[in-house]
Design a protein around this motif. Structure first.
Motif, short mmCIF file in Angstrom:
data_model
loop_
_atom_site.label_atom_id
_atom_site.label_comp_id
_atom_site.label_asym_id
_atom_site.label_seq_id
_atom_site.Cartn_x
_atom_site.Cartn_y
_atom_site.Cartn_z
N GLU A 129 -6.97 -8.59 -0.50
CA GLU A 129 -6.17 -7.97 0.55
C GLU A 129 -4.81 -8.35 0.58
N ILE A 130 -3.71 -7.66 0.47
CA ILE A 130 -2.27 -7.80 0.57
C ILE A 130 -1.86 -6.86 1.46
N ARG A 131 -1.73 -7.48 2.83
CA ARG A 131 -1.10 -6.46 3.90
C ARG A 131 0.32 -6.14 3.97
N HIS A 132 1.12 -7.10 3.56
CA HIS A 132 2.58 -6.96 3.52
C HIS A 132 2.84 -6.51 2.36
N PRO A 133 4.05 -5.49 2.08
CA PRO A 133 4.59 -4.96 0.85
C PRO A 133 5.42 -6.14 0.12
#
Length: 226
Positions: free
Chosen positions: A88-92
């Motif tokens: 999970e990588i929430r920020h671009p």
């Protein structure tokens, strides 16, 4: 932070994904992510190239792998990602980078919930079942590291002044025992061994054996410096 980490940090993406790209990602994962092998393995190898930032050759992804923010993930060659892994990588403008010949065993959970976060797993490393890694600080796993099951690597901590994000580095050729906890701001030196259940709160010199809560060095092999 090392020069190599700074250089890697400067390569973090800065452009946010579009609504269309997010829709494509969710659609592909929802339709293909649960298909069992061997058909599902082949379909994921083909279709996931369109959602990862980079996907190498001979990538093996089992059914049940959960992805969020695949546009911020780079995956090398000869990768194995087994059942129930969550990435999970929430920020671009954050990035997960996985080197060649890495294995993420069942239930591994890697999350970067903050911005400007780099999580890097270098070539020939292995993460055992249910290893957890979390930002928002940078995390770097060196080459040929073996990290046993249920280990937690947390690049953030609550301090008197607020939440820290100093980062964690595990250098090349380290062995981390089952159930180890590695806290923010720690560097584990090259060739070190951390005993099962240890809680690492301070830097560990290269070629050390450390055990206990908190972890203490009990032995330095040849080449180690106290």
């Amino acid at each position: 932070m090392t020069v190599e980490q700074v250089n890697s940090y400067q390569e973090l993406p800065t452009q946010a994904p579009t609504v269309w790209s997010r829709t494509v990602e969710l659609t592909i994962i929802n339709f293909i992510g649960s298909i069992p092998r061997p058909l599902g393995t082949l379909l994921r190898r083909l279709a996931y190239r369109s959602i990862f930032a980079r996907m190498g050759r001979r990538v093996y992804i089992q059914a049940g792998v959960e992805l969020l923010g695949a546009r911020s993930m780079e995956v090398g060659d000869d990768i194995k990602i087994l059942r129930d892994v969550r990435l999970e990588i929430r920020h671009p403008n954050s990035l997960l980078r996985i080197g060649d010949r890495v294995c993420l065993d069942r239930g591994v959970d890697i999350r970067a919930t903050g911005s400007d976060c780099l999580i890097e797993i270098s070539h020939d490393s292995y993460l055992g079942p249910y290893v957890c890694m979390a930002g928002p600080g940078h995390i770097k796993i060196g080459k040929n590291c073996q990290i046993a099951s249920h280990t937690g690597i947390y690049a953030n901590n609550h301090r008197e002044y607020g939440l820290s994000r100093e980062g964690i580095e595990i250098q090349d050729d380290c062995w981390i025992g089952s159930g180890v906890r590695i806290l923010d701001g720690v560097t584990i030196g090259k060739g070190s061994v951390i005993g099962a259940g240890a809680v690492v709160t301070k830097n560990i010199p290269p070629y050390s054996i450390a055990v206990g809560v908190p972890a203490k060095v009990i032995k330095l092999s040849k080449g180690g410096v106290a």
